[in-house]
Design a protein around this motif. Sequence first.
Motif, mmCIF file in Angstrom:
data_model
loop_
_atom_site.group_PDB
_atom_site.id
_atom_site.type_symbol
_atom_site.label_atom_id
_atom_site.label_comp_id
_atom_site.label_asym_id
_atom_site.label_seq_id
_atom_site.Cartn_x
_atom_site.Cartn_y
_atom_site.Cartn_z
ATOM 1 N N LEU A 71 66.312 21.057 37.204
ATOM 2 C CA LEU A 71 65.949 22.048 36.192
ATOM 3 C C LEU A 71 67.005 22.179 35.102
ATOM 4 N N LEU A 72 68.257 21.902 35.448
ATOM 5 C CA LEU A 72 69.354 21.974 34.483
ATOM 6 C C LEU A 72 70.062 20.629 34.413
ATOM 7 N N THR A 73 70.692 20.377 33.278
ATOM 8 C CA THR A 73 71.542 19.190 33.122
ATOM 9 C C THR A 73 72.872 19.630 32.542
ATOM 10 N N ARG A 74 73.886 18.882 32.849
ATOM 11 C CA ARG A 74 75.237 19.188 32.378
ATOM 12 C C ARG A 74 75.517 18.327 31.142
ATOM 13 N N ALA A 75 75.955 18.952 30.065
ATOM 14 C CA ALA A 75 76.309 18.235 28.844
ATOM 15 C C ALA A 75 77.787 18.472 28.559
ATOM 16 N N ARG A 76 78.531 17.418 28.560
ATOM 17 C CA ARG A 76 79.971 17.508 28.343
ATOM 18 C C ARG A 76 80.283 18.187 27.013
ATOM 19 N N GLY A 77 81.131 19.201 27.074
ATOM 20 C CA GLY A 77 81.529 19.921 25.879
ATOM 21 C C GLY A 77 80.542 20.987 25.430
ATOM 22 N N VAL A 78 79.372 21.029 26.060
ATOM 23 C CA VAL A 78 78.346 22.009 25.678
ATOM 24 C C VAL A 78 78.104 22.991 26.818
ATOM 25 N N GLY A 79 77.970 22.487 28.027
ATOM 26 C CA GLY A 79 77.690 23.330 29.184
ATOM 27 C C GLY A 79 76.406 22.916 29.863
ATOM 28 N N MET A 80 75.737 23.880 30.457
ATOM 29 C CA MET A 80 74.492 23.618 31.171
ATOM 30 C C MET A 80 73.313 23.818 30.236
ATOM 31 N N LEU A 81 72.405 22.842 30.247
ATOM 32 C CA LEU A 81 71.212 22.878 29.418
ATOM 33 C C LEU A 81 69.977 22.885 30.303
ATOM 34 N N VAL A 82 68.911 23.465 29.796
ATOM 35 C CA VAL A 82 67.618 23.364 30.481
ATOM 36 C C VAL A 82 67.166 21.916 30.326
ATOM 37 N N ALA A 83 66.795 21.305 31.440
ATOM 38 C CA ALA A 83 66.421 19.895 31.449
ATOM 39 C C ALA A 83 65.086 19.667 30.758
ATOM 40 N N ASP A 84 64.928 18.478 30.207
ATOM 41 C CA ASP A 84 63.648 18.052 29.666
ATOM 42 C C ASP A 84 62.765 17.650 30.839
ATOM 43 N N GLY A 85 61.476 17.622 30.615
ATOM 44 C CA GLY A 85 60.582 17.122 31.652
ATOM 45 C C GLY A 85 59.759 18.204 32.286
ATOM 46 N N GLU A 86 58.988 17.773 33.251
ATOM 47 C CA GLU A 86 58.037 18.665 33.914
ATOM 48 C C GLU A 86 58.509 19.047 35.312
ATOM 49 N N LYS A 87 59.774 19.383 35.454
ATOM 50 C CA LYS A 87 60.291 19.794 36.756
ATOM 51 C C LYS A 87 59.988 21.254 37.046
ATOM 52 N N THR A 88 59.558 22.005 36.032
ATOM 53 C CA THR A 88 59.322 23.424 36.232
ATOM 54 C C THR A 88 58.084 23.657 37.083
ATOM 55 N N GLN A 89 58.125 24.719 37.849
ATOM 56 C CA GLN A 89 57.003 25.080 38.704
ATOM 57 C C GLN A 89 56.062 25.994 37.933
ATOM 58 N N GLY A 90 54.817 26.053 38.359
ATOM 59 C CA GLY A 90 53.861 26.959 37.741
ATOM 60 C C GLY A 90 54.226 28.403 38.031
ATOM 61 N N LYS A 91 53.779 29.290 37.167
ATOM 62 C CA LYS A 91 54.085 30.712 37.324
ATOM 63 C C LYS A 91 53.547 31.254 38.637
ATOM 64 N N GLU A 92 52.331 30.851 38.998
ATOM 65 C CA GLU A 92 51.741 31.335 40.239
ATOM 66 C C GLU A 92 52.554 30.872 41.455
ATOM 67 N N LYS A 93 53.035 29.655 41.402
ATOM 68 C CA LYS A 93 53.820 29.125 42.514
ATOM 69 C C LYS A 93 55.125 29.903 42.680
ATOM 70 N N LEU A 94 55.692 30.363 41.572
ATOM 71 C CA LEU A 94 56.921 31.159 41.645
ATOM 72 C C LEU A 94 56.666 32.553 42.203
ATOM 73 N N LEU A 95 55.506 33.110 41.898
ATOM 74 C CA LEU A 95 55.187 34.462 42.351
ATOM 75 C C LEU A 95 54.719 34.505 43.799
ATOM 76 N N ARG A 96 54.152 33.418 44.278
ATOM 77 C CA ARG A 96 53.548 33.380 45.611
ATOM 78 C C ARG A 96 54.466 33.863 46.744
ATOM 79 N N PRO A 97 55.725 33.411 46.846
ATOM 80 C CA PRO A 97 56.561 33.892 47.963
ATOM 81 C C PRO A 97 56.743 35.405 47.970
ATOM 82 N N THR A 98 56.860 36.010 46.814
ATOM 83 C CA THR A 98 57.013 37.464 46.733
ATOM 84 C C THR A 98 55.752 38.158 47.228
ATOM 85 N N LEU A 99 54.605 37.639 46.798
ATOM 86 C CA LEU A 99 53.344 38.242 47.235
ATOM 87 C C LEU A 99 53.096 38.015 48.720
ATOM 88 N N GLU A 100 53.516 36.864 49.239
ATOM 89 C CA GLU A 100 53.380 36.610 50.677
ATOM 90 C C GLU A 100 54.203 37.605 51.481
#
Length: 128
Positions: A71-100
């Motif tokens: 989800l994150l990548t390290r960029a020298r001299g800049v810090g941590m960046l949000v990674a490119d790509g489709e590694k993010t989970q859907g909103k429902e998938k993130l909420l599911r454990p809380t609702l369970e």
Amino acid sequence: MAAHTASMFSIATGSSDPIYRQLIEQVRRLIAAAVLKPGDVLPSVREVALVLAVNPMTVSKAYNMLETEGLLTRARGVGMLVADGEKTQGKEKLLRPTLERAAIEARQLGLDDEAVLKLFKNILGENK
């Protein structure tokens, strides 16, 4: 590429979840909600640690675990960046454990489905 401040994070000191886990979940939700977009710069470990009054190693652990997940990548001299790509989970998938967890607790309390759904709808209405 937007830079964000440490004030975007908060911790619940009374929570049973470790602080690093709370940070990980917050970053996941911010990415899923498109608040954090690919290429955005996260606040430094030191800045987050100072604002939240936590050990920098705690923040570093959260960032490292998010980097391992892709989800994150390290960029020298800049810090941590949000990674490119489709590694993010859907909103429902993130909420599911809380609702369970809430469903398990409702069952343990002996609440029926209608009462739980009514309560949830009321809470949703309160937080608009």
